[in-house]
Motif scaffolding. Structure first.
Motif, PDB file in Angstrom:
ATOM      1  N   SER A  89     -75.092-100.299 -59.390  1.00 41.34           N
ATOM      2  CA  SER A  89     -74.987-101.159 -58.204  1.00 41.34           C
ATOM      3  C   SER A  89     -74.778-100.319 -56.951  1.00 41.34           C
ATOM      4  O   SER A  89     -75.316-100.639 -55.881  1.00 41.34           O
ATOM      5  CB  SER A  89     -73.861-102.171 -58.371  1.00 41.34           C
ATOM      6  N   LEU A  90     -74.029 -99.226 -57.046  1.00 41.68           N
ATOM      7  CA  LEU A  90     -73.854 -98.351 -55.886  1.00 41.68           C
ATOM      8  C   LEU A  90     -75.166 -97.680 -55.489  1.00 41.68           C
ATOM      9  O   LEU A  90     -75.473 -97.563 -54.301  1.00 41.68           O
ATOM     10  CB  LEU A  90     -72.792 -97.292 -56.183  1.00 41.68           C
ATOM     11  N   GLU A  91     -75.927 -97.245 -56.471  1.00 36.89           N
ATOM     12  CA  GLU A  91     -77.235 -96.640 -56.166  1.00 36.89           C
ATOM     13  C   GLU A  91     -78.138 -97.642 -55.470  1.00 36.89           C
ATOM     14  O   GLU A  91     -78.832 -97.307 -54.513  1.00 36.89           O
ATOM     15  CB  GLU A  91     -77.894 -96.142 -57.450  1.00 36.89           C
ATOM     16  N   GLN A  92     -78.131 -98.876 -55.944  1.00 37.01           N
ATOM     17  CA  GLN A  92     -78.981 -99.901 -55.336  1.00 37.01           C
ATOM     18  C   GLN A  92     -78.528-100.202 -53.910  1.00 37.01           C
ATOM     19  O   GLN A  92     -79.359-100.325 -53.008  1.00 37.01           O
ATOM     20  CB  GLN A  92     -78.953-101.179 -56.174  1.00 37.01           C
ATOM     21  N   SER A  93     -77.224-100.294 -53.683  1.00 39.93           N
ATOM     22  CA  SER A  93     -76.746-100.587 -52.329  1.00 39.93           C
ATOM     23  C   SER A  93     -77.053 -99.414 -51.387  1.00 39.93           C
ATOM     24  O   SER A  93     -77.421 -99.635 -50.226  1.00 39.93           O
ATOM     25  CB  SER A  93     -75.249-100.888 -52.340  1.00 39.93           C
ATOM     26  N   ILE A  94     -76.936 -98.187 -51.854  1.00 42.37           N
ATOM     27  CA  ILE A  94     -77.282 -97.030 -51.015  1.00 42.37           C
ATOM     28  C   ILE A  94     -78.766 -97.037 -50.684  1.00 42.37           C
ATOM     29  O   ILE A  94     -79.167 -96.766 -49.544  1.00 42.37           O
ATOM     30  CB  ILE A  94     -76.872 -95.717 -51.724  1.00 42.37           C
ATOM     31  N   ARG A  95     -79.593 -97.369 -51.665  1.00 43.85           N
ATOM     32  CA  ARG A  95     -81.035 -97.438 -51.421  1.00 43.85           C
ATOM     33  C   ARG A  95     -81.365 -98.509 -50.381  1.00 43.85           C
ATOM     34  O   ARG A  95     -82.167 -98.279 -49.463  1.00 43.85           O
ATOM     35  CB  ARG A  95     -81.757 -97.735 -52.738  1.00 43.85           C
ATOM     36  N   LEU A  96     -80.722 -99.682 -50.468  1.00 49.65           N
ATOM     37  CA  LEU A  96     -80.973-100.750 -49.509  1.00 49.65           C
ATOM     38  C   LEU A  96     -80.476-100.373 -48.108  1.00 49.65           C
ATOM     39  O   LEU A  96     -81.139-100.671 -47.103  1.00 49.65           O
ATOM     40  CB  LEU A  96     -80.310-102.042 -49.977  1.00 49.65           C
ATOM     41  N   LYS A  97     -79.324 -99.707 -48.008  1.00 51.25           N
ATOM     42  CA  LYS A  97     -78.819 -99.282 -46.699  1.00 51.25           C
ATOM     43  C   LYS A  97     -79.720 -98.224 -46.075  1.00 51.25           C
ATOM     44  O   LYS A  97     -79.948 -98.231 -44.858  1.00 51.25           O
ATOM     45  CB  LYS A  97     -77.395 -98.768 -46.835  1.00 51.25           C
ATOM     46  N   ASP A  98     -80.243 -97.308 -46.901  1.00 50.17           N
ATOM     47  CA  ASP A  98     -81.186 -96.315 -46.379  1.00 50.17           C
ATOM     48  C   ASP A  98     -82.448 -96.981 -45.848  1.00 50.17           C
ATOM     49  O   ASP A  98     -82.968 -96.601 -44.787  1.00 50.17           O
ATOM     50  CB  ASP A  98     -81.549 -95.298 -47.463  1.00 50.17           C
ATOM     51  N   GLN A  99     -82.927 -97.971 -46.565  1.00 48.95           N
ATOM     52  CA  GLN A  99     -84.113 -98.693 -46.123  1.00 48.95           C
ATOM     53  C   GLN A  99     -83.826 -99.430 -44.806  1.00 48.95           C
ATOM     54  O   GLN A  99     -84.645 -99.413 -43.889  1.00 48.95           O
ATOM     55  CB  GLN A  99     -84.549 -99.683 -47.210  1.00 48.95           C
ATOM     56  N   TYR A 100     -82.652-100.028 -44.705  1.00 49.48           N
ATOM     57  CA  TYR A 100     -82.250-100.728 -43.479  1.00 49.48           C
ATOM     58  C   TYR A 100     -82.175 -99.763 -42.300  1.00 49.48           C
ATOM     59  O   TYR A 100     -82.691-100.042 -41.222  1.00 49.48           O
ATOM     60  CB  TYR A 100     -80.902-101.415 -43.718  1.00 49.48           C
ATOM     61  N   LEU A 101     -81.553 -98.591 -42.527  1.00 51.23           N
ATOM     62  CA  LEU A 101     -81.447 -97.610 -41.450  1.00 51.23           C
ATOM     63  C   LEU A 101     -82.810 -97.059 -41.047  1.00 51.23           C
ATOM     64  O   LEU A 101     -83.072 -96.811 -39.861  1.00 51.23           O
ATOM     65  CB  LEU A 101     -80.512 -96.479 -41.863  1.00 51.23           C
ATOM     66  N   ASP A 102     -83.698 -96.868 -41.987  1.00 52.36           N
ATOM     67  CA  ASP A 102     -85.058 -96.418 -41.663  1.00 52.36           C
ATOM     68  C   ASP A 102     -85.782 -97.452 -40.812  1.00 52.36           C
ATOM     69  O   ASP A 102     -86.487 -97.102 -39.849  1.00 52.36           O
ATOM     70  CB  ASP A 102     -85.850 -96.135 -42.932  1.00 52.36           C
ATOM     71  N   ASN A 103     -85.625 -98.724 -41.147  1.00 53.69           N
ATOM     72  CA  ASN A 103     -86.271 -99.786 -40.364  1.00 53.69           C
ATOM     73  C   ASN A 103     -85.706 -99.840 -38.955  1.00 53.69           C
ATOM     74  O   ASN A 103     -86.459-100.001 -37.980  1.00 53.69           O
ATOM     75  CB  ASN A 103     -86.103-101.137 -41.055  1.00 53.69           C
ATOM     76  N   ILE A 104     -84.388 -99.677 -38.800  1.00 59.86           N
ATOM     77  CA  ILE A 104     -83.791 -99.674 -37.461  1.00 59.86           C
ATOM     78  C   ILE A 104     -84.283 -98.467 -36.672  1.00 59.86           C
ATOM     79  O   ILE A 104     -84.618 -98.565 -35.484  1.00 59.86           O
ATOM     80  CB  ILE A 104     -82.250 -99.678 -37.562  1.00 59.86           C
ATOM     81  N   ARG A 105     -84.374 -97.308 -37.318  1.00 58.19           N
ATOM     82  CA  ARG A 105     -84.859 -96.101 -36.648  1.00 58.19           C
ATOM     83  C   ARG A 105     -86.304 -96.289 -36.173  1.00 58.19           C
ATOM     84  O   ARG A 105     -86.664 -95.887 -35.070  1.00 58.19           O
ATOM     85  CB  ARG A 105     -84.759 -94.923 -37.614  1.00 58.19           C
ATOM     86  N   LYS A 106     -87.127 -96.949 -36.978  1.00 53.82           N
ATOM     87  CA  LYS A 106     -88.525 -97.193 -36.584  1.00 53.82           C
ATOM     88  C   LYS A 106     -88.595 -98.138 -35.397  1.00 53.82           C
ATOM     89  O   LYS A 106     -89.402 -97.956 -34.491  1.00 53.82           O
ATOM     90  CB  LYS A 106     -89.298 -97.772 -37.769  1.00 53.82           C
ATOM     91  N   VAL A 107     -87.737 -99.161 -35.409  1.00 48.47           N
ATOM     92  CA  VAL A 107     -87.752-100.117 -34.294  1.00 48.47           C
ATOM     93  C   VAL A 107     -87.289 -99.428 -33.017  1.00 48.47           C
ATOM     94  O   VAL A 107     -87.854 -99.630 -31.934  1.00 48.47           O
ATOM     95  CB  VAL A 107     -86.860-101.337 -34.627  1.00 48.47           C
TER      96      VAL A 107
END
Length: 131
Positions: A89-107
């Motif tokens: 579950s920690l790996e999955q949450s880290i993966r989702l947060k990384d994806q969220y941060l990448d999307n914010i960086r792109k925006v």
């Protein structure tokens, strides 16, 4: 032919032999055994079974079993399963947060490519609008 071979085999197994243990200096007989091949085979088989059963009993009935790889107490197994679930579950949450941060960086940088779900439709002008 088969009867003759089995009879000779049984006869050879039942032939009596003498095993003498002698003192090398005085040539005095210390111990004498009367053996047959069959008794030697049976004796060796019994010794083998006893050694195997003793070893298995030693491993199963003593704390030595915890040194066997993959064997452990029920409590340690359940703790291991809980830890595995937590790490997944920690790996999955880290993966989702990384994806969220990448999307914010792109925006923020303007590198977003928005996929459009509609196509531009060219509608001909109606004649009654031209009036």
């Amino acid at each position: 032919m088969a009867k003759i071979e089995t009879q000779t085999t049984l006869r050879r197994l039942r032939n009596r032999y003498r095993l003498v243990v002698m003192n090398d200096d005085t040539y005095e007989e210390v111990v004498t055994f009367k053996l047959s091949r069959l008794s030697v085979y049976i004796g060796m088989s019994v010794i083998f079974v006893l050694l195997v059963s003793f070893t298995v009993a030693l491993l199963v009935l003593t704390p030595l079993k915890f040194y066997i790889p993959g064997y452990g107490s029920r409590q340690s197994r359940t703790e291991l399963q809980v830890l595995k679930i937590r790490t997944d579950s920690l790996e999955q949450s880290i993966r989702l947060k990384d994806q969220y941060l990448d999307n914010i960086r792109k925006v923020m940088t303007g590198n977003t490519s928005i996929p459009r779900d509609t196509n531009a439709i060219s509608v001909p002008k109606a004649e009654y609008l031209n009036d």
